[in-house]
Design a protein around this motif. Sequence first.
Motif, short mmCIF file in Angstrom:
data_model
loop_
_atom_site.label_atom_id
_atom_site.label_comp_id
_atom_site.label_asym_id
_atom_site.label_seq_id
_atom_site.Cartn_x
_atom_site.Cartn_y
_atom_site.Cartn_z
N ASN A 198 1.94 1.47 -3.70
CA ASN A 198 0.89 1.94 -4.61
C ASN A 198 0.27 3.28 -4.17
O ASN A 198 -0.79 3.65 -4.67
CB ASN A 198 -0.17 0.87 -4.84
CG ASN A 198 -0.92 0.52 -3.59
OD1 ASN A 198 -1.21 1.38 -2.77
ND2 ASN A 198 -1.26 -0.75 -3.41
N THR A 199 0.95 3.97 -3.26
CA THR A 199 0.63 5.34 -2.82
C THR A 199 -0.63 5.47 -1.96
O THR A 199 -1.06 6.58 -1.66
CB THR A 199 0.50 6.35 -4.00
OG1 THR A 199 -0.74 6.13 -4.65
CG2 THR A 199 1.63 6.25 -4.98
N LEU A 200 -1.20 4.36 -1.55
CA LEU A 200 -2.40 4.46 -0.70
C LEU A 200 -2.03 4.90 0.71
O LEU A 200 -2.81 5.57 1.38
CB LEU A 200 -3.11 3.10 -0.66
CG LEU A 200 -4.58 3.12 -0.30
CD1 LEU A 200 -5.38 3.85 -1.35
CD2 LEU A 200 -5.12 1.71 -0.14
N LEU A 201 -0.84 4.51 1.15
CA LEU A 201 -0.38 4.90 2.49
C LEU A 201 0.90 5.74 2.36
O LEU A 201 1.68 5.54 1.43
CB LEU A 201 -0.06 3.66 3.32
CG LEU A 201 -1.21 2.83 3.85
CD1 LEU A 201 -0.66 1.59 4.56
CD2 LEU A 201 -2.04 3.64 4.82
N LYS A 202 1.07 6.61 3.32
CA LYS A 202 2.28 7.42 3.34
C LYS A 202 3.19 6.88 4.44
O LYS A 202 2.74 6.67 5.57
CB LYS A 202 1.90 8.87 3.66
CG LYS A 202 3.01 9.84 3.53
CD LYS A 202 2.48 11.24 3.82
CE LYS A 202 3.56 12.26 3.59
NZ LYS A 202 3.06 13.61 3.78
N VAL A 214 -2.53 -2.20 -10.07
CA VAL A 214 -2.61 -2.84 -8.75
C VAL A 214 -3.74 -3.86 -8.75
O VAL A 214 -4.88 -3.53 -9.08
CB VAL A 214 -2.86 -1.79 -7.64
CG1 VAL A 214 -2.92 -2.48 -6.28
CG2 VAL A 214 -1.76 -0.74 -7.64
N VAL A 215 -3.41 -5.09 -8.39
CA VAL A 215 -4.45 -6.12 -8.22
C VAL A 215 -4.70 -6.26 -6.72
O VAL A 215 -3.84 -6.76 -6.00
CB VAL A 215 -4.00 -7.48 -8.80
CG1 VAL A 215 -5.11 -8.52 -8.64
CG2 VAL A 215 -3.60 -7.34 -10.25
N PRO A 216 -5.83 -5.76 -6.25
CA PRO A 216 -6.06 -5.80 -4.80
C PRO A 216 -6.35 -7.21 -4.30
O PRO A 216 -6.73 -8.10 -5.07
CB PRO A 216 -7.26 -4.89 -4.61
CG PRO A 216 -7.95 -4.86 -5.91
CD PRO A 216 -6.95 -5.15 -6.97
N ASN A 220 0.82 -1.22 0.00
CA ASN A 220 0.00 0.00 0.00
C ASN A 220 0.85 1.27 0.00
O ASN A 220 0.40 2.32 -0.44
CB ASN A 220 -0.97 0.00 1.19
CG ASN A 220 -2.16 -0.89 0.94
OD1 ASN A 220 -2.53 -1.14 -0.22
ND2 ASN A 220 -2.75 -1.43 1.98
N GLU A 266 -8.83 -8.02 -2.34
CA GLU A 266 -10.26 -8.30 -2.48
C GLU A 266 -10.62 -8.32 -3.97
O GLU A 266 -9.90 -7.77 -4.79
CB GLU A 266 -11.12 -7.19 -1.84
CG GLU A 266 -10.72 -6.75 -0.47
CD GLU A 266 -9.67 -5.67 -0.48
OE1 GLU A 266 -9.31 -5.17 -1.55
OE2 GLU A 266 -9.19 -5.35 0.61
N ASP A 274 0.85 10.83 -8.88
CA ASP A 274 0.04 10.57 -10.08
C ASP A 274 0.88 10.01 -11.22
O ASP A 274 0.45 9.11 -11.94
CB ASP A 274 -0.69 11.85 -10.52
CG ASP A 274 -1.84 12.18 -9.58
OD1 ASP A 274 -2.19 11.31 -8.76
OD2 ASP A 274 -2.37 13.29 -9.66
N LYS A 325 1.50 6.46 -10.39
CA LYS A 325 0.28 5.64 -10.52
C LYS A 325 0.04 5.23 -11.96
O LYS A 325 -0.46 4.15 -12.24
CB LYS A 325 -0.94 6.42 -10.00
CG LYS A 325 -1.06 6.44 -8.49
CD LYS A 325 -2.25 7.31 -8.09
CE LYS A 325 -2.50 7.27 -6.59
NZ LYS A 325 -3.68 8.06 -6.23
N MET A 326 0.38 6.14 -12.89
CA MET A 326 0.18 5.83 -14.30
C MET A 326 1.07 4.67 -14.76
O MET A 326 0.76 3.97 -15.71
CB MET A 326 0.47 7.06 -15.18
CG MET A 326 -0.56 8.17 -15.06
SD MET A 326 -2.22 7.69 -15.55
CE MET A 326 -2.08 7.70 -17.31
#
Lengths: 369, 309
Positions: B48-52, B78-80, B45, B82, B70, B73-74
């Motif tokens: 993939n920039t969801l967490l800092k 990401v395959v989560p 995470n 869930e 950004d 991200k391009m």
Amino acid sequence: MLKLFKKDLLLFFNDQKSFVLTFLLPVILITLFAFAYGAIGDIIERSDNTDLLMVDHDSTDISAGFISDIDTLSGITIVKSEVGAARESIIKGKIAAALVIGKGFSDSLYKGSSIPLEMLYDRDKELESGNLQAKVVRVLVSRAAGGYPIESFMPEMISILGDKTNTDLNLIQAVAGTAILMLLFSMASVGTSILDEKENGTINRLLYSPINSHTILYSKMLFAFFVAVLQLTVMFLFAWIFLGLDISVNITALIIMILATAFSISSVGIFLAAIAKSRQQAQSLSTLVILVMSAIGGSMIPLYFMPDIMSKIAVLSINYWGIQGFYDIFWRVLPLPDILPEILVLTGIGVVMTALSIRLITRNILKLL
Amino acid sequence: MIELKSISKSYGNIVSLRDISFKIHEGEIFGLLGPNGAGKSTTVNIINTLLKPDSGHIYIDGINILSHPDECKMMMGVVPQEIALYDNLTALENLMFWGGLYNVPKAQLRINAADILELVGLSGRKNDRIKTFSGGMKRRINIACSILHKPKILVMDEPTAGVDPQNRNHIFDVIENLNNEGMTIIYTTHYMEEAERLCDTIAIIDTGSIRAHGTMDELKKISGARDIITLTLSGISEELVNSIRDEHSFTVLSSSPKSIKLECDNISDQVSTLVNHVEKTGAVIKNINTRGANLESVFLKLTGKKLRD
């Protein structure tokens, strides 16, 4: 069997949602409906004070005495007026009724002919008007007991609203009340879809992409607003085509009212999701809030059937402002500037709810960098 | 291509990552292996920039992802963990939606979607709603939705959780195909056999720290995990045991009158030497059991516990 029964009982009391829906919600609704039907309202109404506009075209000592007698009654405050101003006050919903004492009032009391007495009133405030009418008749009766030969004590009741569009107040109430009630439910459902997305992981997946969290939130709000506008539009079109509600009476005001109502109610739907921790909690909370707001706001029972105290409490409900706005358009046929208070209140609710939702959702649902 | 430098992350008093650093090279399949709660998802995470992170830096192709999320991200798909799909949309509608978020032109997106549906073996179901799919098929679409913009890096967070063996093999084929086309893959799992089969390099993470990082051979060396041979003989003398220990690079783990368990560096090179040695002493070999060092033994050596503890 007893063990299973005890287990169910334990589960039931441990489940706050079930507890609230089973006991708290019915108690709240019973209390509200009791007010609405007047059981408790009667007690409170005794202390209520109602203004009665008085137009005296007779201008005699007899008519002055009659006015003075009415003024001594508890719960009525006499405000002297002219017919034009009185009509305008009633049309704008500022006052329930005006009593017009016609020329020849004193003579007709002596001659025993019918009394030139008219009560202009707003059917939207039928309960208040009826109460005033009863008090006026009581004064006339007491004067008749003093030796005046009166054939009929009843003033002629003239409803001065609804003539222009020939629209039935009950139809307006049914359309506006139901539309707002159903809109609240559908917006609560749209709101909880944010929690759905959080629970099934699609919110995180959206956050992996190069769109930012505020875009996700604003798009959800835009969607809720769009659905709300669409739902209200379809309801009013249906009422126009199949129920005969004349929506052409003030199209501009109607469009603005639909937009303001949709904005405020969609923001409430999002807000309910923002303060809940899970979808289940959001659903329980929404049911409670919507039923209470609709009960006090006039969606379930028209406010004109409720005691005056309920009209005062009703201002706390979003339903009230929506319904009153639509009354102003279809019943009172008011121009746009006179509907602005309802529009501004609804827009204000929308702005406040949106601001709070952005803060809460950003913090609780869209956990950001 | 990807470099993590001294990354730390805590949630209140709970330390999730402690000063972790590693590099992932272009075109490799990098496995992040660790038990539940080891810090795999937190690491993913952060990538993939969801967490800092609380401290440290991450670079993708030299670009700092914390200051240019950004842009990074391009480059990533990401395959989560869930199955993050919209059940009431069709497979194609899901693909078009998720791919559309990366600003791929619509015409190109349609071409990519058709290719990817072919790759995951679900072209025939493209117009069916996701809710009608089996768990394994949903997993495949879950992967497909992450690669429509042709990312350089694919981050996969336990993509085979709850998948049956047939669908799992299908997913492995997809991953290998993508890697063959040059895609760098970051793969987290707590299944050792998956990591062994797919990954070029593996980092073992436990309690928020990287215990070792390298190829399988490098991990064996780092951890000291060795191959194991168990011989069942007609009879074992003390002289035989001593001679094996003294004359060859075997470590005797245990011995009994009928069997002896030995550790060595490389079974394939050393087993014939051992057999010759034993036969020269006149002992009769009844059974030979060999077991190469694997991730399980590597993990055990490095952390002192089994992966599923």
